[in-house]
Design an enzyme around this catalytic site. Structure first.
Site, short mmCIF file in Angstrom:
data_model
loop_
_atom_site.label_atom_id
_atom_site.label_comp_id
_atom_site.label_asym_id
_atom_site.label_seq_id
_atom_site.Cartn_x
_atom_site.Cartn_y
_atom_site.Cartn_z
N ASP A 1 54.03 134.74 62.04
CA ASP A 1 52.95 134.27 62.90
C ASP A 1 51.63 134.18 62.15
O ASP A 1 50.64 134.81 62.51
CB ASP A 1 52.83 135.20 64.12
CG ASP A 1 51.86 134.65 65.16
OD1 ASP A 1 51.75 133.41 65.29
OD2 ASP A 1 51.20 135.47 65.84
N GLU B 1 58.99 143.58 59.82
CA GLU B 1 59.76 143.13 60.97
C GLU B 1 60.98 142.29 60.59
O GLU B 1 61.20 141.19 61.12
CB GLU B 1 58.87 142.36 61.96
CG GLU B 1 57.80 143.23 62.60
CD GLU B 1 57.01 142.49 63.67
OE1 GLU B 1 57.24 141.27 63.86
OE2 GLU B 1 56.16 143.11 64.32
N TYR C 1 54.21 146.29 71.06
CA TYR C 1 53.17 145.59 71.84
C TYR C 1 53.45 145.76 73.33
O TYR C 1 53.63 144.80 74.07
CB TYR C 1 53.12 144.11 71.45
CG TYR C 1 52.55 143.89 70.07
CD1 TYR C 1 51.18 143.72 69.88
CD2 TYR C 1 53.38 143.86 68.95
CE1 TYR C 1 50.66 143.53 68.61
CE2 TYR C 1 52.86 143.67 67.69
CZ TYR C 1 51.50 143.49 67.52
OH TYR C 1 50.98 143.30 66.26
N GLU D 1 51.45 148.51 63.90
CA GLU D 1 50.81 147.40 64.62
C GLU D 1 50.77 147.74 66.10
O GLU D 1 51.72 148.31 66.64
CB GLU D 1 51.57 146.07 64.46
CG GLU D 1 51.47 145.41 63.11
CD GLU D 1 52.19 144.05 63.07
OE1 GLU D 1 52.32 143.42 64.15
OE2 GLU D 1 52.62 143.65 61.98
#
Length: 654
Positions: A214, A458, A511, A547
């Site tokens: 991303d 990831e 997240y 993160e």
């Protein structure tokens, strides 16, 4: 538009046996050995910057191969067709008004003509052409002669061009670079090319580059291009490790010299006042430092980032002439140790309160930009951040130099982001991954700011081949550098992750209430607590929240907090922080916000001019969350009793 195949240069360091065995098994030759010392000017070395405007041409032919078919490297680029001016260092994507260049995939061509000083051309000197990085695959010619190929977009490579330029004194040195930004399943990062064959919907020869990460796939000559000189017999590499106990530190060194076996070496270690504190001689040895000034992280000591200067001098007799070379290396004395619950720097617990970043800004893309670098470090110190991860690729050496100098702790990450496809776990990918780790460690092994290597971000680490893949990469990394812990950053389920058994520190991304249970802040305490407890119960290793965060559009407000508002970003951070404060008393050793600043991504329905998870805008202006994080980080720092009063006052402005 497929990228060319091939390997880049790699360092010949201790621990190369793992790589060598794999190379032999695959029938591939190992990359040539050698050092990659940063090109510094010394009494025996000169440096010439090649930044500025270069000639530039993108190859828009259907096969992207016209430049090779027509041999553009054989003559000045302007004679092959239309060229434009392109700044270096910079990404080429955002420089023009041409939308076809913004998203261009394939080969582009750069050229620069340089006049060299006559003293460089009279023999007895090596003339070296060095690229700080070029994204992604590079082929370089000098005066029409190919001098180097390199795969990988974020690490330096170089070529000895002495014989070419010294054979034609007074003739401009024409440097031509062909650069391909195509990503395939075996590159780092991986990608794939998708051809759109439906002629009722797409133009002829239409294709797109698919990626699984991303951020925007900027391309170009992103870092400084330089020419530098050394004597024909020269210091090729220096490796330094340090230990300390009580009032004594030991600096172990290893120096390699190329060009002769008949040479002498002398070493002097100087403190910041220029005083010699230790001396040595020979290619290997130890320097004893009494009452050393240790390298401490920012906000952990009143004098962070202390570095000595190691002066290495070489003398060699060649054809009855005495050749001398000198190189200076900054050295920080510090130790790193990991327990089941703590991360120790110089024997004291260290808590990562920092950020994730990107090399990203308006217009220049990923190009090195000194005003931006200075601004970012001032913001980091204003924020009270003591660390960052080089998400998701190695950053410029100039940035790393400032981390060393300012005491900013770094988790140094290789460009293995988006490893999602099963074919990206095969031997071809693994081989390249091992070479990249060699290149990264060769470049950054002597940096005190680098306390841990990250071998991926990831990946699909729940896939069966991930076990062997990461066992091999991590073992190879540890063999290359036994002095630092190794991790990779995971977003997999704790019970399914096949790479986690091999890391020293668990780094986990999550997240909650953003990508999961969107808008429901109330689930964060339960889900985040369960995340930490499950990971620790399974592996008994310290954990970093590597993160977390939420997008916020600057100036968008909502009360009660709604997604994408500045209030929602603040509220989400505070929910995470309440759990961090409980778990950092146990085994959580750090928190790194995603992200330091907004950054560009591919276009998509969930991205409005990029990713907006920054606590600063892309132009480095603070959102409301920046003040939340600043208050928190200074509070954590003030819990340390070693800070001087001016820092404890929480009024430090930089």
């Amino acid at each position: 538009a497929a990228a060319a195949s091939g390997g880049g240069a790699a360092g010949g360091m201790a621990g190369g046996g793992c790589l060598l065995l794999l190379l032999l098994a695959l029938g591939r030759a190992a990359a040539p050995p050698g050092g990659m010392l940063y090109p510094r000017e010394t009494p025996s070395r000169e440096r010439k910057e090649l930044g500025g405007l270069w000639s530039f041409r993108a190859d828009f032919s259907p096969g992207r191969d016209a430049g090779f078919v027509q041999r553009w490297y054989r003559r000045p680029l302007r004679q092959t067709g239309p060229v434009i001016d392109m700044p270096v260092p910079a990404s080429f994507n955002d420089i023009t008004q041409d939308p076809s260049l913004e998203n261009y995939i394939g080969w582009v061509w750069y050229e620069k003509e340089v006049l060299l000083p006559l003293r460089w051309l009279q023999g007895g000197l090596r003339v070296v052409l060095r690229f700080g990085s070029a994204h992604y695959y590079s082929i370089v010619w000098v005066n029409g002669v190919q001098v180097v190929e390199h795969e990988g977009g974020h690490l330096p490579f170089e070529a000895d061009i002495s014989s070419i330029v010294q054979s034609s004194p007074g003739v401009p040195c024409r440097i031509t670079v062909a650069l391909n930004n195509t990503l395939n399943p075996h590159t780092l990062p991986p990608g794939s090319i998708q051809y759109m064959d439906d002629k009722t919907r797409y133009p002829k020869n239409y294709f797109v580059q698919n990626i699984r990460f991303d951020f925007f796939n900027y391309a170009g000559l992103h870092r400084p291009v330089v020419l530098y000189t050394t004597p024909s017999v020269y210091i090729d590499d220096i490796t330094v490790t340090t230990t300390s106990s009580e009032n004594i530190a030991m600096v172990q060194y290893q120096v390699s010299v190329v060009g002769s076996t008949l040479y002498s070496l002398s070493l002097s270690l100087r403190d910041q006042e220029g005083k010699v504190v230790a001396t040595g001689d020979g290619p290997t040895g130890e320097l004893k430092v009494l009452n050393p000034n240790l390298w401490w992280p920012y906000l952990m000591h009143e004098n962070p980032g202390y570095r000595y200067i190691l002066e290495v001098k070489m003398q060699a007799q060649v054809n009855e002439a005495l050749l001398e070379d000198m190189y200076t290396l900054p050295v920080g004395i510090r130790t790193v140790h990991v327990t089941s619950t703590q991360f120790l720097i110089n024997g004291k617990p260290f808590y990562f309160h920092g950020v994730n970043k990107h090399e990203d800004a308006d217009i220049r893309g990923k190009g090195l930009d000194w005003p931006l670098i200075a601004k970012d470090f001032n913001l980091l110190r204003w924020l009270g951040a003591n660390s960052f991860r080089t998400s998701h690729y190695p950053y410029a050496e100039e940035i790393m130099d400032l981390c060393d100098a300012y005491g900013i702790v770094v988790i140094d990450e290789c460009p293995a982001v988006g490893i999602k496809m099963p074919e990206s776990f095969g031997n071809k990918s693994l081989l390249h991954h091992l070479v990249v780790m060699e290149e990264l460690i060769r470049r950054d092994k002597n940096r005190p700011s680098v306390v841990m290597w990250s071998v991926a971000n990831e990946p699909a680490s729940e896939l069966p081949p991930a076990a062997y893949y990461f066992k091999t990469v991590i073992a190879h990394t540890k063999a290359l550098d036994p002095s630092r812990p190794v991790t990779f950053v995971t977003d997999a389920n704790y019970a399914l992750d096949r790479g986690a058994p091999y890391v020293d520190v668990i780094c986990v991304n999550s997240y909650f209430s953003w990508y999961h249970d969107a808008g429901h802040l109330e689930v964060i305490p339960l889900q985040l607590t369960a995340q930490f407890e499950n990971w620790y119960k399974t592996y008994q290793k310290p954990i970093i929240q590597s993160e977390y965060g939420a997008d916020s559009v600057p100036g968008l407000h909502s009360d009660p907090p709604l997604m994408f508002s500045e209030e929602y970003q603040k509220a989400l951070l505070r929910e995470y922080h309440s759990v961090f404060d409980k778990k950092r008393k146990e085994y959580v050793i750090g928190e790194l916000i995603w992200n330091f600043a907004d950054f560009m991504t591919n276009q998509g329905t969930t991205r409005v001019l990029g990713n907006k998870k920054g606590i600063f805008t892309r132009q480095r202006q603070p959102k409301a969350a920046a003040f939340v994080l600043r208050e928190r980080y200074w509070k954590i720092a003030n819990e340390s009793s070693c800070l001087p009063p001016i820092m404890k006052s929480h009024t430090l402005f930089l």
